[in-house]
Design a protein around this motif. Structure first.
Motif, PDB file in Angstrom:
ATOM      1  N   ASP A  56      27.553  11.679   6.553  1.00 23.12           N
ATOM      2  CA  ASP A  56      28.805  12.023   5.905  1.00 23.12           C
ATOM      3  C   ASP A  56      29.826  11.934   6.564  1.00 23.12           C
ATOM      4  O   ASP A  56      29.511  13.167   7.817  1.00 23.12           O
ATOM      5  CB  ASP A  56      28.736  13.717   5.709  1.00 23.12           C
ATOM      6  CG  ASP A  56      27.563  14.498   4.638  1.00 23.12           C
ATOM      7  OD1 ASP A  56      27.054  13.324   3.764  1.00 23.12           O
ATOM      8  OD2 ASP A  56      26.172  15.011   5.167  1.00 23.12           O
ATOM      9  N   TRP A  57      30.781  11.317   6.248  1.00 22.68           N
ATOM     10  CA  TRP A  57      32.193  10.829   7.170  1.00 22.68           C
ATOM     11  C   TRP A  57      33.246  11.985   6.609  1.00 22.68           C
ATOM     12  O   TRP A  57      33.331  12.499   5.364  1.00 22.68           O
ATOM     13  CB  TRP A  57      32.409   9.691   7.063  1.00 22.68           C
ATOM     14  CG  TRP A  57      31.382   9.155   7.591  1.00 22.68           C
ATOM     15  CD1 TRP A  57      30.233   8.228   7.213  1.00 22.68           C
ATOM     16  CD2 TRP A  57      31.246   8.487   8.568  1.00 22.68           C
ATOM     17  NE1 TRP A  57      29.871   7.150   8.271  1.00 22.68           N
ATOM     18  CE2 TRP A  57      30.539   7.615   9.248  1.00 22.68           C
ATOM     19  CE3 TRP A  57      32.164   9.021   9.741  1.00 22.68           C
ATOM     20  CZ2 TRP A  57      30.106   7.134  10.149  1.00 22.68           C
ATOM     21  CZ3 TRP A  57      31.784   8.595  11.187  1.00 22.68           C
ATOM     22  CH2 TRP A  57      31.018   7.590  11.804  1.00 22.68           C
ATOM     23  N   VAL A  58      34.494  13.168   6.712  1.00 23.23           N
ATOM     24  CA  VAL A  58      35.401  14.093   6.472  1.00 23.23           C
ATOM     25  C   VAL A  58      36.410  12.925   6.852  1.00 23.23           C
ATOM     26  O   VAL A  58      36.565  12.599   8.163  1.00 23.23           O
ATOM     27  CB  VAL A  58      35.184  14.810   7.007  1.00 23.23           C
ATOM     28  CG1 VAL A  58      36.395  15.803   7.400  1.00 23.23           C
ATOM     29  CG2 VAL A  58      34.342  15.871   7.432  1.00 23.23           C
ATOM     30  N   ALA A  59      37.259  12.645   5.606  1.00 24.45           N
ATOM     31  CA  ALA A  59      38.724  11.720   6.053  1.00 24.45           C
ATOM     32  C   ALA A  59      39.360  12.467   7.736  1.00 24.45           C
ATOM     33  O   ALA A  59      39.757  14.031   6.621  1.00 24.45           O
ATOM     34  CB  ALA A  59      38.942  11.580   4.477  1.00 24.45           C
ATOM     35  N   GLU A  60      40.501  12.138   8.280  1.00 22.70           N
ATOM     36  CA  GLU A  60      41.004  12.421   8.635  1.00 22.70           C
ATOM     37  C   GLU A  60      42.301  12.564   8.218  1.00 22.70           C
ATOM     38  O   GLU A  60      43.454  12.712   8.626  1.00 22.70           O
ATOM     39  CB  GLU A  60      40.854  11.847  10.222  1.00 22.70           C
ATOM     40  CG  GLU A  60      39.216  13.084  11.047  1.00 22.70           C
ATOM     41  CD  GLU A  60      39.480  12.577  12.578  1.00 22.70           C
ATOM     42  OE1 GLU A  60      38.683  13.499  13.123  1.00 22.70           O
ATOM     43  OE2 GLU A  60      40.047  11.250  12.922  1.00 22.70           O
ATOM     44  N   ASP A  61      42.640  11.173   7.921  1.00 28.25           N
ATOM     45  CA  ASP A  61      44.033  11.135   7.753  1.00 28.25           C
ATOM     46  C   ASP A  61      43.631   9.454   6.457  1.00 28.25           C
ATOM     47  O   ASP A  61      43.669   8.507   6.886  1.00 28.25           O
ATOM     48  CB  ASP A  61      45.250  10.169   9.078  1.00 28.25           C
ATOM     49  CG  ASP A  61      44.964   9.108   9.536  1.00 28.25           C
ATOM     50  OD1 ASP A  61      44.743   7.818   9.309  1.00 28.25           O
ATOM     51  OD2 ASP A  61      43.955   8.858  11.144  1.00 28.25           O
ATOM     52  N   ILE A  62      44.670   8.871   5.770  1.00 29.46           N
ATOM     53  CA  ILE A  62      44.681   8.704   4.420  1.00 29.46           C
ATOM     54  C   ILE A  62      46.446   7.398   4.566  1.00 29.46           C
ATOM     55  O   ILE A  62      47.207   8.053   5.174  1.00 29.46           O
ATOM     56  CB  ILE A  62      44.806   8.841   3.075  1.00 29.46           C
ATOM     57  CG1 ILE A  62      43.440   9.451   3.142  1.00 29.46           C
ATOM     58  CG2 ILE A  62      45.202   7.929   2.256  1.00 29.46           C
ATOM     59  CD1 ILE A  62      43.674  11.174   1.896  1.00 29.46           C
ATOM     60  N   ASN A  63      46.210   6.277   5.021  1.00 28.62           N
ATOM     61  CA  ASN A  63      47.150   5.823   5.433  1.00 28.62           C
ATOM     62  C   ASN A  63      47.855   5.897   6.476  1.00 28.62           C
ATOM     63  O   ASN A  63      49.554   5.863   6.293  1.00 28.62           O
ATOM     64  CB  ASN A  63      48.214   5.324   3.927  1.00 28.62           C
ATOM     65  CG  ASN A  63      46.838   3.967   3.502  1.00 28.62           C
ATOM     66  OD1 ASN A  63      47.030   3.304   4.335  1.00 28.62           O
ATOM     67  ND2 ASN A  63      47.234   4.854   2.164  1.00 28.62           N
ATOM     68  N   GLY A  64      47.478   6.599   7.244  1.00 26.90           N
ATOM     69  CA  GLY A  64      48.500   6.952   8.676  1.00 26.90           C
ATOM     70  C   GLY A  64      49.260   8.392   8.692  1.00 26.90           C
ATOM     71  O   GLY A  64      49.381   9.292   9.609  1.00 26.90           O
ATOM     72  N   ALA A  65      48.781   9.228   7.546  1.00 25.72           N
ATOM     73  CA  ALA A  65      49.459  10.423   7.677  1.00 25.72           C
ATOM     74  C   ALA A  65      47.804  11.119   6.903  1.00 25.72           C
ATOM     75  O   ALA A  65      46.981  11.267   6.921  1.00 25.72           O
ATOM     76  CB  ALA A  65      50.013  10.687   5.779  1.00 25.72           C
ATOM     77  N   ALA A  66      48.523  12.602   8.011  1.00 27.37           N
ATOM     78  CA  ALA A  66      47.568  13.073   7.954  1.00 27.37           C
ATOM     79  C   ALA A  66      46.869  14.458   6.346  1.00 27.37           C
ATOM     80  O   ALA A  66      47.802  14.388   5.771  1.00 27.37           O
ATOM     81  CB  ALA A  66      47.139  14.875   8.816  1.00 27.37           C
ATOM     82  N   VAL A  67      45.338  14.009   6.042  1.00 28.19           N
ATOM     83  CA  VAL A  67      45.341  14.807   5.180  1.00 28.19           C
ATOM     84  C   VAL A  67      45.053  16.464   5.142  1.00 28.19           C
ATOM     85  O   VAL A  67      45.830  17.516   5.994  1.00 28.19           O
ATOM     86  CB  VAL A  67      42.984  14.722   4.497  1.00 28.19           C
ATOM     87  CG1 VAL A  67      43.178  13.427   4.547  1.00 28.19           C
ATOM     88  CG2 VAL A  67      42.576  14.712   6.369  1.00 28.19           C
TER      89      VAL A  67
END
Length: 255
Positions: free
Chosen positions: A151-162
Motif C-alpha cells: 500500500d502506497w500513500v501519496a505525498e505530493d501530486i505534481n510537486g504539490a503536497a496532498v
C-alpha cells in the motif's frame, strides 16, 4: 493331478495380477497440471530456507482478487532453475477468461524474488512454462522495496503536497490489478508493468461526493496516474514520472 492344477492356478494368476497393476490409470480431473521452471538472472545462490510459491490464477476481473485455481509450494526451494507442477481442475477453466502464473521466492517470510510482469497462458493448451523472477532484495541483507503488493500513500501530486486528511492511496498487485482510494472514492483498474515502465488502464471508481477541495485533488490524482509512463523507487519512496521524465506522483510506503 489336483496338486498340479492348484500349482498352475496359483502361479498362473500371478502374472495376470501384475499385468493388471501395470495398466496406466485413466487420468482424473485433478491430475491435469501446468508444469515448468522458475529462474532468475542474478548470480547468487538461494539460502537453504528459501521457499518457492507458484500459483495458477484467474486474473480476468480487475476489480476483484485473483482466483487461485492451483498452487504449489516448494520448501526448500533449492537452486534455480526450480521445477514446478501445479495440478488444477480443467472444469474450472472457462472460455474468454484470462489466466496467469504468479511466482515468488521468499526467505523467512520476506520476499526476495517475484515475476513483475504478467505471465499469461491458456492452462488447457500450455506446454512447459519458464517464469523469470526478479530480485526485490539486495544481496547482503539490505532490503529493497518492491512496487508490488504494497500500500502506497501519496505525498505530493505534481510537486504539490496532498491534503493531510484525504491522502490518495495506490496498490499494484503482481498480476497487474490496481486498487486504492483517490482521497474520497475507491478505485480499481489494471496496470502494465515492464521493467521500470508502467501504464495504468482506465479506472473504475465509486461515486461518493466529498468537499470540493478533496474532489479536485482526486481528479488531479487520477490525471497523474493516467499520465504515468515509468516509475522508480528511491529511499523507500515510489515516484511515478510522465513520458518526459517529469515527476508527477510521489508515494511513501504505508505503515
Amino acid at each position: 493331478m489336483i496338486g498340479k492344477l492348484a500349482e498352475f492356478l496359483v502361479f498362473g494368476l500371478a502374472p495376470l495380477v501384475v499385468g493388471m497393476l501395470a495398466i496406466p490409470a485413466i487420468a482424473t480431473a485433478d491430475e491435469t497440471a501446468v508444469t515448468g521452471e522458475v529462474f532468475y538472472r542474478e548470480r547468487i545462490a538461494l539460502p537453504p530456507n528459501a521457499v518457492l510459491s507458484v500459483q495458477l490464477a484467474d486474473v480476468s476481473l480487475a476489480d476483484a482478487p485473483a482466483k487461485v485455481l492451483g498452487e504449489q509450494t516448494i520448501d526448500p526451494a533449492g537452486q534455480v532453475p526450480i521445477k514446478f507442477s501445479i495440478p488444477f481442475d480443467p472444469a474450472a477453466v472457462k472460455p474468454n477468461m484470462s489466466y496467469a502464473l504468479q511466482a515468488r521466492i521468499s526467505v523467512d517470510d520476506k520476499l526476495w524474488f517475484i515475476n513483475d510482469t504478467r505471465h499469461a497462458l491458456d492452462p488447457l493448451t500450455a506446454g512447459p512454462q519458464t517464469i523469470l523472477v526478479k530480485m526485490v532484495r539486495q544481496q547482503g541483507g539490505a532490503e529493497e522495496v518492491s512496487l508490488f503488493d504494497r500500500d502506497w500513500v501519496a505525498e505530493d501530486i505534481n510537486g504539490a503536497a496532498v491534503n493531510e486528511k484525504a491522502k490518495p492511496t495506490l496498490r499494484v498487485a503482481v498480476d497487474g490489478k490496481v486498487s486504492g482510494r483517490g482521497g474520497c472514492n475507491g478505485f480499481f483498474g489494471s496496470a502494465k508493468v515492464d521493467g521500470s515502465k508502467v501504464e495504468f488502464g482506465q479506472m473504475g471508481s465509486t461515486q461518493m461526493a466529498c468537499e470540493q477541495q478533496v474532489m479536485d485533488q482526486e481528479h488531479k490524482f487520477h490525471q497523474a496516474l493516467d499520465g504515468a509512463a515509468s516509475f522508480r523507487i528511491e529511499q523507500g519512496k515510489l515516484v511515478l514520472t510522465d513520458k518526459d521524465g517529469k515527476d508527477i506522483l510521489r508515494f511513501a510506503a504505508a505503515g
